[in-house]
Design a protein around this motif. Structure first.
Motif, short mmCIF file in Angstrom:
data_model
loop_
_atom_site.label_atom_id
_atom_site.label_comp_id
_atom_site.label_asym_id
_atom_site.label_seq_id
_atom_site.Cartn_x
_atom_site.Cartn_y
_atom_site.Cartn_z
N GLY A 136 0.85 -1.19 0.00
CA GLY A 136 0.00 0.00 0.00
C GLY A 136 0.87 1.23 0.00
N HIS A 137 2.16 1.03 0.17
CA HIS A 137 3.14 2.10 0.11
C HIS A 137 3.36 2.48 -1.35
CE1 HIS A 137 6.79 4.23 1.02
NE2 HIS A 137 6.50 4.09 2.30
N ASP A 138 3.71 3.77 -1.60
CA ASP A 138 4.04 4.09 -2.98
C ASP A 138 5.32 3.35 -3.38
OD1 ASP A 138 4.14 6.36 -1.02
OD2 ASP A 138 5.95 6.75 -2.20
N VAL A 139 5.44 3.11 -4.69
CA VAL A 139 6.53 2.25 -5.16
C VAL A 139 7.65 3.11 -5.73
CG1 VAL A 139 7.12 0.29 -6.63
CG2 VAL A 139 4.77 0.57 -5.81
N ASP A 140 8.87 2.90 -5.23
CA ASP A 140 10.05 3.57 -5.79
C ASP A 140 10.85 2.53 -6.56
OD1 ASP A 140 9.38 5.96 -4.53
OD2 ASP A 140 10.45 5.43 -2.71
N VAL A 141 11.42 3.00 -7.67
CA VAL A 141 12.21 2.10 -8.52
C VAL A 141 13.63 2.66 -8.61
CG1 VAL A 141 12.51 1.36 -10.93
CG2 VAL A 141 10.25 1.23 -9.84
MG MG Z 1 8.59 7.07 0.68
#
Ligand code: MG
Ligand code: ATP
Length: 468
Positions: free
Chosen positions: A49-54
């Motif tokens: 549910g956390h935003d996704v970082d790539v």
């Molecule tokens: Mg963050």
């Protein structure tokens, strides 16, 4: 490049498809890309549910080109650090080139950012082991620093040598506390030692970043833990808190020093009404007694008093929260709650209306919502005093019910909310327009708040006629 990972087995939640479009587009073009940071940590804890970082091997210009060619919208949001933000189905995916940071001569901004080719180097520059993992659905979890183990142990541990990592960037001191609070973790002993040693460096940090971290600690609902276990860090971030520690109140009303009392009030507002307290209430709980040490006096019998501490506390809160660049509306609300936290209120209509109108005057449009918050603060405050004072909490439950009834009945709190206005006063009283009209309306409001008059228009018009 081949990197060792654990099996791509695991009971990991699926990476959301909008983020996989970014990863897949980059890899189809021959680059390497991983999901990193908060999403991986939270997913391993069963909290997706956390935003996704790539993070990826391609330089940002190439990342931008490849993603655009795949029909993905791209914004240059931090290209100096190799970051672009892809937007897929309206959702942002921060995409950053593998990088390391150079020296931090000012202890908050790296002097240089260097792009690298190995994802492990990128993970090594991250702050804590639980934040230094990368995940790819086909290649599995890349966890060179034991982040998964530390999630299991429930500890926040610095990546690498803790002292050096906090010296590089003192904000990590507060980040450690924030993550410990948010996850309900403890801080690993060597990391803790470095934390305390480096807390003084927080002084040199950008105030708004300190403010954002403190706001995050409060939002975790565990400020009580931070005050009890990390008081030195909290006092380094907000020096005004320092005199609370060990401050003996010398009063039969108080069983605890100001710091422990404050921790109990912070915990108390979290339980209030079983709901999530507003951030303004949380800040008010933290700072409600901040001026007690400065306002302390002893009477002839040796008993401690704190005359004027609510008003002075509101002033100190305004100074602290302004310095930390917190939103002005939240600061005003916290100040109003602090200023009125010792207001004597009884569970009767007139007393509750007065409380609501004072809050409305301090924060227009917010008086009703703040009245519930003030009752919650007063209840938490009563329960954190000596056992003999705790009975007041029962009265506060009756007060909350009274406030609800007043809100439901539509009781006006300001002259503008009265169902009669200046024109009515001029007509019914035969007055000339001028300050006298306002005085009549003020008197009407006071009578309504005191319960001497109802607040129907007809009743108020009749009162205006009679008063002639
Ligand atoms: Mg963050
Ligand atoms: P959340 O956004 O839920 O607070 P997060 O883990 O996503 O948690 P961010 O602040 O968004 O935290 O940062 C993303 C990642 O970048 C972190 O997980 C961490 O790996 C790295 N990071 C962020 N700030 C720092 C820092 N000051 N020092 C080292 N690494 C950092």
């Amino acid at each position: 490049m081949q990197v060792e990972t654990t099996q791509p087995n695991r009971e990991m939640p699926e990476v959301p498809s909008y983020a996989m479009r970014v990863v897949d587009a980059l890899e189809a073009a021959g680059h390497e890309a991983w999901v990193v940071g908060g999403w991986v940590r939270d997913a391993l804890m069963g909290r997706p549910g956390h935003d996704v970082d790539v993070t990826c091997s391609s330089p940002w210009e190439e990342t931008e080109r490849v993603l655009r060619a795949a029909g993905i919208e791209v914004h240059q949001t931090g290209v100096a650090h190799g970051t672009v933000t892809a937007v897929v189905d309206g959702l942002p995916v921060e995409t950053t080139t593998y990088r390391v940071e150079g020296a931090y001569s000012d202890r908050r901004h790296p002097d240089e950012v260097r792009f690298v080719t190995d994802v492990r180097q990128d993970l090594a520059r991250r702050d804590f082991t639980v934040n230094a993992m990368a995940y790819h659905p086909r290649r599995g979890l890349l966890d060179p620093f034991g982040g998964e183990r530390d999630l299991g142990l429930g500890v926040i541990r610095a990546v690498g040598e803790p002292r050096r990592r906090f010296e590089e960037d003192a904000l990590r001191v507060l980040r450690a506390v924030r993550f410990a609070c948010r996850l309900g973790f403890s801080i690993e002993p060597a990391t803790q030692e470095a934390l305390v040693a480096c807390a003084g460096e927080l002084d040199a940090m950008a105030r708004e970043r300190v403010g954002a971290e403190l706001d995050g600690i409060l939002a975790s609902g565990r400020m009580a833990w931070a005050l009890r276990h990390e008081f030195a860090v909290m006092a380094a971030a907000v020096p005004e808190l320092a005199p609370m520690a060990g401050f003996d109140q010398r009063s039969p009303y108080h069983a605890y020093d100001v710091a422990e009392h404050t921790a109990r009030v912070c915990a108390g507002v979290e339980c209030a009404c079983g709901g999530r307290p507003s951030q303004a209430l949380r800040w008010a709980a933290l700072l409600h007694d901040v001026a007690k040490p400065a306002c302390f006096s002893l009477d002839a019998s040796g008993r401690g008093h704190f005359f004027g501490h609510p008003e002075e506390g509101a002033r100190v809160a305004g100074r602290v929260m302004g310095r930390l660049a917190l939103p002005k509306s939240m600061t005003r609300e916290a100040q109003a709650l602090i200023c009125l936290h010792d207001l004597p209120v009884r569970p009767v209509a007139a007393s509750c209306r007065r409380m609501m109108s004072l809050l409305e005057a301090a924060c227009p449009g917010r008086g009703r919502a703040l009245a519930f918050a003030l009752v919650d603060l007063k209840r938490a405050d009563a329960l954190a005093k000596a056992p003999a004072c705790r009975g007041y909490a029962v009265e506060l439950d009756a007060m909350a019910a009274r406030v609800r009834a007043e809100v439901a009945a539509g009781c006006p709190l300001t002259v503008r909310e009265l169902p009669v206005g200046g024109d009515d006063v001029i007509r019914e009283r035969g007055l000339e327009p001028g300050p006298g009209v306002g005085l009549v309306l003020d008197a009407l409001l006071a009578a309504v708040l005191a319960g001497e008059l109802g607040h129907g228009r007809e009743e108020l018009l009749a009162e205006l006629r009679m008063g002639e």
